[in-house]
Write an enzyme that holds these catalytic residues in place. Structure first.
Site, PDB file in Angstrom:
ATOM      1  N   THR A  48      42.857 -59.560  36.680  1.00 22.72           N
ATOM      2  CA  THR A  48      41.880 -58.745  37.404  1.00 22.72           C
ATOM      3  C   THR A  48      40.493 -59.374  37.352  1.00 22.72           C
ATOM      4  O   THR A  48      39.701 -59.231  38.286  1.00 22.72           O
ATOM      5  CB  THR A  48      41.836 -57.320  36.825  1.00 22.72           C
ATOM      6  N   TYR A 132      51.969 -62.141  27.859  1.00 23.13           N
ATOM      7  CA  TYR A 132      51.636 -61.472  29.121  1.00 23.13           C
ATOM      8  C   TYR A 132      52.734 -61.784  30.135  1.00 23.13           C
ATOM      9  O   TYR A 132      52.860 -62.916  30.590  1.00 23.13           O
ATOM     10  CB  TYR A 132      50.273 -61.981  29.590  1.00 23.13           C
ATOM     11  N   LYS A 156      51.785 -57.562  26.942  1.00 20.59           N
ATOM     12  CA  LYS A 156      51.430 -56.771  28.119  1.00 20.59           C
ATOM     13  C   LYS A 156      52.493 -57.011  29.176  1.00 20.59           C
ATOM     14  O   LYS A 156      52.765 -58.159  29.539  1.00 20.59           O
ATOM     15  CB  LYS A 156      50.058 -57.173  28.668  1.00 20.59           C
ATOM     16  N   ILE A 196      46.968 -51.689  29.620  1.00 15.84           N
ATOM     17  CA  ILE A 196      45.864 -52.585  29.968  1.00 15.84           C
ATOM     18  C   ILE A 196      45.791 -52.553  31.482  1.00 15.84           C
ATOM     19  O   ILE A 196      46.624 -53.156  32.163  1.00 15.84           O
ATOM     20  CB  ILE A 196      46.087 -54.004  29.433  1.00 15.84           C
TER      21      ILE A 196
END
Length: 253
Positions: A48, A132, A156, A196
């Site tokens: 992001t 991730y 995540k 998250i």
């Protein structure tokens, strides 16, 4: 394994000025506002945060600025890169910025990420490394069966797949954070460490309430969540600008 944080971490946007130059101070200021509104951690220079459009020095400036702005709130630095060498090099420098942990998205096309995370963990030293999984951006992602053998302090999962989240919690003993707001209630029920979320840039209060089990909060954030996903990351930036008066400038896209 104790989680680096529990609750809602914001996948923080990175702010740029009108000329596209990094505005680390404005980004840190937004981070501080989000902490005041209830987020439990800041994940800086991730997907992001347009990490692929930032050089190493820019990422380190962001880590330092956010760390200074948010007191003892947990700061996680995004050090993922297109290659193991690049990720390890950046990770080795990240510890000097005061981040509490680093997170590294797997490189595209990497079938077995074991060597990648071993190199990143070695470079991180005492700083915890989070895995991730984001197959839509970096396929194929991380096989569930490998998670237990990786030198990481949690994962995540941004797959958006409820069955994958269920399988991860069932087979992996470490902390798990979902990256998808639509699964935040499921994450809470399953005992995940939290989420998250890009949405937490815009609706941090609703994200916190939803993780705590508030179904009405999920219904309330749904239109914003859908808007954030359109024209990503521009859609997120526009909504953040509308609420906080920040710059809409993006480098990605």
């Amino acid at each position: 394994m104790e989680p680096v944080f529990t609750g809602i971490g914001v996948a923080l946007v990175t702010l740029f000025d009108a000329d596209g130059e990094l505005d680390a101070d404005a980004t840190a200021g937004l981070a501080a506002q989000l902490v005041e509104l209830g987020v439990d951690a800041l994940v800086v220079a991730g997907t992001t945060g347009e990490a692929d459009a930032l050089d190493d020095d820019e990422r380190l400036r962001l880590f330092t600025a956010v760390r200074a702005a948010v007191g003892d709130t947990v700061v996680v630095g995004g050090t993922g890169a297109a290659s193991t060498h690049q990720a390890a090099r950046l990770t080795a420098r990240a510890g000097d910025t005061g981040v509490d942990a680093v997170i590294g998205r797997t490189p595209r096309g990497l079938v077995d990420p074991s060597g990648y995370y071993e190199a990143v963990a070695a470079a991180a030293g005492p700083v915890p490394v989070l895995a991730y999984h984001f197959p839509a951006v970096s396929p194929p992602g991380i096989p569930v069966e490998l998670l237990g053998s990786l030198p990481v302090a949690g994962i995540k999962d941004s797959s958006g797949d409820p069955t994958r989240l269920l399988a991860t919690v069932e087979s992996y003993d470490g902390p798990v954070w979902t990256g998808n707001p639509a699964l935040i209630h499921q994450a809470g029920v399953l005992g995940c460490a939290g989420g998250i979320l890009a949405l937490a840039n815009v609706a941090p209060e609703l994200c916190v309430a939803a993780f705590a089990g508030d179904g009405e909060a999920m219904r309330a954030f749904t239109p914003t969540h859908l808007a954030c996903e359109r024209d990503f990351p521009r859609g997120v930036k526009q909504l953040v600008a509308k609420r906080f008066g920040t710059s809409e400038t993006v480098r990605m896209g």
